[in-house]
Design an enzyme around this catalytic site. Sequence first.
Site, mmCIF file in Angstrom:
data_model
loop_
_atom_site.group_PDB
_atom_site.id
_atom_site.type_symbol
_atom_site.label_atom_id
_atom_site.label_comp_id
_atom_site.label_asym_id
_atom_site.label_seq_id
_atom_site.Cartn_x
_atom_site.Cartn_y
_atom_site.Cartn_z
ATOM 1 N N ARG A 101 0.850 -1.191 0.000
ATOM 2 C CA ARG A 101 0.000 0.000 0.000
ATOM 3 C C ARG A 101 0.892 1.251 0.000
ATOM 4 N NH1 ARG A 101 -5.203 1.536 -1.093
ATOM 5 N NH2 ARG A 101 -6.193 2.707 0.580
ATOM 6 N N THR A 374 -8.842 0.368 -9.159
ATOM 7 C CA THR A 374 -8.418 -0.893 -8.571
ATOM 8 C C THR A 374 -8.641 -2.053 -9.538
ATOM 9 O OG1 THR A 374 -9.086 0.037 -6.517
ATOM 10 C CG2 THR A 374 -8.889 -2.364 -6.550
ATOM 11 N N THR A 392 -4.126 -1.019 -7.035
ATOM 12 C CA THR A 392 -4.938 0.147 -7.386
ATOM 13 C C THR A 392 -4.148 1.433 -7.503
ATOM 14 O OG1 THR A 392 -6.944 1.346 -6.755
ATOM 15 C CG2 THR A 392 -5.475 0.747 -4.975
ATOM 16 N N ASN A 394 -6.357 3.917 -6.939
ATOM 17 C CA ASN A 394 -7.560 4.450 -6.292
ATOM 18 C C ASN A 394 -8.604 4.779 -7.352
ATOM 19 O OD1 ASN A 394 -9.249 5.021 -4.207
ATOM 20 N ND2 ASN A 394 -8.600 7.132 -3.969
ATOM 21 N N ASP A 416 -8.078 8.137 0.406
ATOM 22 C CA ASP A 416 -8.556 7.037 1.257
ATOM 23 C C ASP A 416 -8.321 7.306 2.741
ATOM 24 O OD1 ASP A 416 -9.845 5.362 -0.468
ATOM 25 O OD2 ASP A 416 -8.167 4.006 -0.786
ATOM 26 N N SER A 445 -7.807 0.843 3.506
ATOM 27 C CA SER A 445 -8.270 0.321 2.218
ATOM 28 C C SER A 445 -9.444 -0.634 2.429
ATOM 29 C CB SER A 445 -7.117 -0.435 1.560
ATOM 30 O OG SER A 445 -7.558 -1.116 0.415
ATOM 31 N N SER A 446 -10.206 -0.845 1.375
ATOM 32 C CA SER A 446 -11.253 -1.878 1.407
ATOM 33 C C SER A 446 -10.848 -3.107 0.603
ATOM 34 C CB SER A 446 -12.552 -1.324 0.812
ATOM 35 O OG SER A 446 -12.968 -0.209 1.537
ATOM 36 N N GLY A 466 -13.659 -1.803 -6.659
ATOM 37 C CA GLY A 466 -14.996 -1.269 -6.387
ATOM 38 C C GLY A 466 -15.085 -0.431 -5.128
ATOM 39 N N GLY A 467 -13.946 0.077 -4.617
ATOM 40 C CA GLY A 467 -14.000 0.940 -3.434
ATOM 41 C C GLY A 467 -14.714 0.245 -2.295
HETATM 42 O O1 DON Z 1 -8.078 0.825 -1.301
HETATM 43 C C1 DON Z 1 -9.253 1.087 -1.509
HETATM 44 O O2 DON Z 1 -10.160 0.668 -0.826
HETATM 45 C C2 DON Z 1 -9.608 1.954 -2.705
HETATM 46 N N1 DON Z 1 -8.483 2.791 -3.037
HETATM 47 C C3 DON Z 1 -10.015 1.071 -3.850
HETATM 48 C C4 DON Z 1 -10.398 1.840 -5.102
HETATM 49 C C5 DON Z 1 -11.216 1.059 -6.056
HETATM 50 O O3 DON Z 1 -11.543 -0.071 -5.826
HETATM 51 C C6 DON Z 1 -11.660 1.755 -7.295
HETATM 52 N N2 DON Z 1 -12.361 0.831 -8.163
HETATM 53 N N3 DON Z 1 -13.373 0.841 -8.667
#
Ligand code: DON
Length: 563
Positions: A101, A374, A392, A394, A416, A445-446, A466-467
Amino acid sequence: MKRVLLILGIYLMAFGCGEVQEKPQPATTGLIADKAMVVSAHPLASEVGKQILAKGGNAIDAAIATQFALAVVFPYAGNIGGGGFMVIRMADGATATLDFREMAPLAAHRDMYLDEDGEVIENKSTLGHLAAGVPGSVDGMVKAHEKYGSLPWAELVEPAIQLAARGFPLTNREVAGLNNRRETFRQVNTVDPAQYTREWQEGDSIRHPELAATLTRIRDQGRDGFYQGKTAALLLAEMARGGGIITQEDLDGYEAKWRPAITGTYRGHKIITMPPPSSGGIALIQLLESVEPYALHEIGHNTADYVHLLVEAERRAYADRAEYLGDMDFYNVPIQQLIDRSYILQRMQSFDPEHATPSDSISHGDILVESDQTTHFSIIDTKGNAVAVTTTLNGAFGSKVVVGNAGFFLNNEMDDFSIKPGYPNMFGLIGGEANAIAPKKRMLSSMTPTIVEKDGEVFFVTGSPGGATIITAVFQSILNVIDFGMGAQEAVAAKRFHSQWKPDVIMTETGALDEATVEALKKRGHKFFDRGKIARVDAIKKLADGRLEGGADPRGDDMAAGF
Ligand code: DON
């Protein structure tokens, strides 16, 4: 609430993890292979990983090659200027996770995205040079190779160099994705990134000579090819031109870290997943433990009772996420308490099968704390080693900054962090002290790369972009295979829904729930928001006869490759 929905709407358009373009209906069974498989967001990257496996490379070798290939063919999220997580399960049962990360630069501080009145300055944490954390992907790949690699490093980077130097055809989805953002790329960059500001036509091929040169330095000098020498100099020059704060000291100080996996059990399966700074692993175990007492198969897939139960569990898990989760190098995350079964049972005691619990009436659980766009790919090799990687920038194309003359995008991962207590990030997630900005800290992060084991063997490898929706998409993919007996392709294609405590709403994929189900849930007090598409899961399932089935998400260009 209005602002959060607006954010989610923008997120859907900008980062929807698949620009909306219908593909033919997905096959219900994915690619079946006898020995080894890679499933990733891009056919060329999956092919690169497969070739490495076919040469005798192991799953970690293939993951490194796939990561570099994605940085070229899928710059939407694949990267060398971002970061990610790797979850490993070796054939002998040993597990490890690698945290690559991004870290906050040394000059970062808690209020860096606020104005004099303490208000958030729009776009500052998402667009341009200040949005970038210190990239971790290259150090991560080097560390993975040092510990587990079996083929020479240069052989793993080479396929990406070839793709960048020779060029490759753009998919229609990519043409649209690039053309839509030309103006933003033009505005944000200090050196015109020609490949990203010109207009593309369907069928065009794209070349990335500067990225090929950067990757060549990484091939020849390893870590120093990125964090030192010419690449570092180009990155620092970019920071100077664009008002960024990353310094040579930041690059020297970046360190990917091995961390023990978070593990749990679910209906006799072992779950191996990512610890903080991911919130995903802890939340996933919480969710699985919350629903385990219920006979989901009898309740039925995507029925009103099913959605209600999952949403109520999610409400509680995401409330804990906002309070307790952050980088455990900086903040004492009470991991064991959060995934303790009796704690989860106690959290679910207030579950009312007939009524939604308003999110405002739910807070995080009481825990005794001692002190204070991501992409995912899944790999199984011929020996049975498995790797799950989520990586990712982001947002789509990260900060939109391409390092001048070096050809790669920088992340916008700083968003984030909780840039102000209670202020939603671009995924509508809120947080506080645990995830406040500090120099060298990693933003929460998720991302939830996960390996599921059954009877002492790998059973399912999964993960998603997918955040905020990553956690619930991974959760549903696991329920789909374990509780509903779906194959990998069916499990990733099945329609999804999502809720995250706040905003207090159930987000659904179009067509996920029929009208009667929605009406029944509205009567229990639930509100709805149609998100079009949610997440993009790429998974591999081991079949009863030992063969592998790939689940390549039909929401994108994703592809399984195996033999
Ligand atoms: O680490 C995370 O949770 C976010 N930066 C992920 C971003 C993400 O999945 C974007 N995709 N659609």
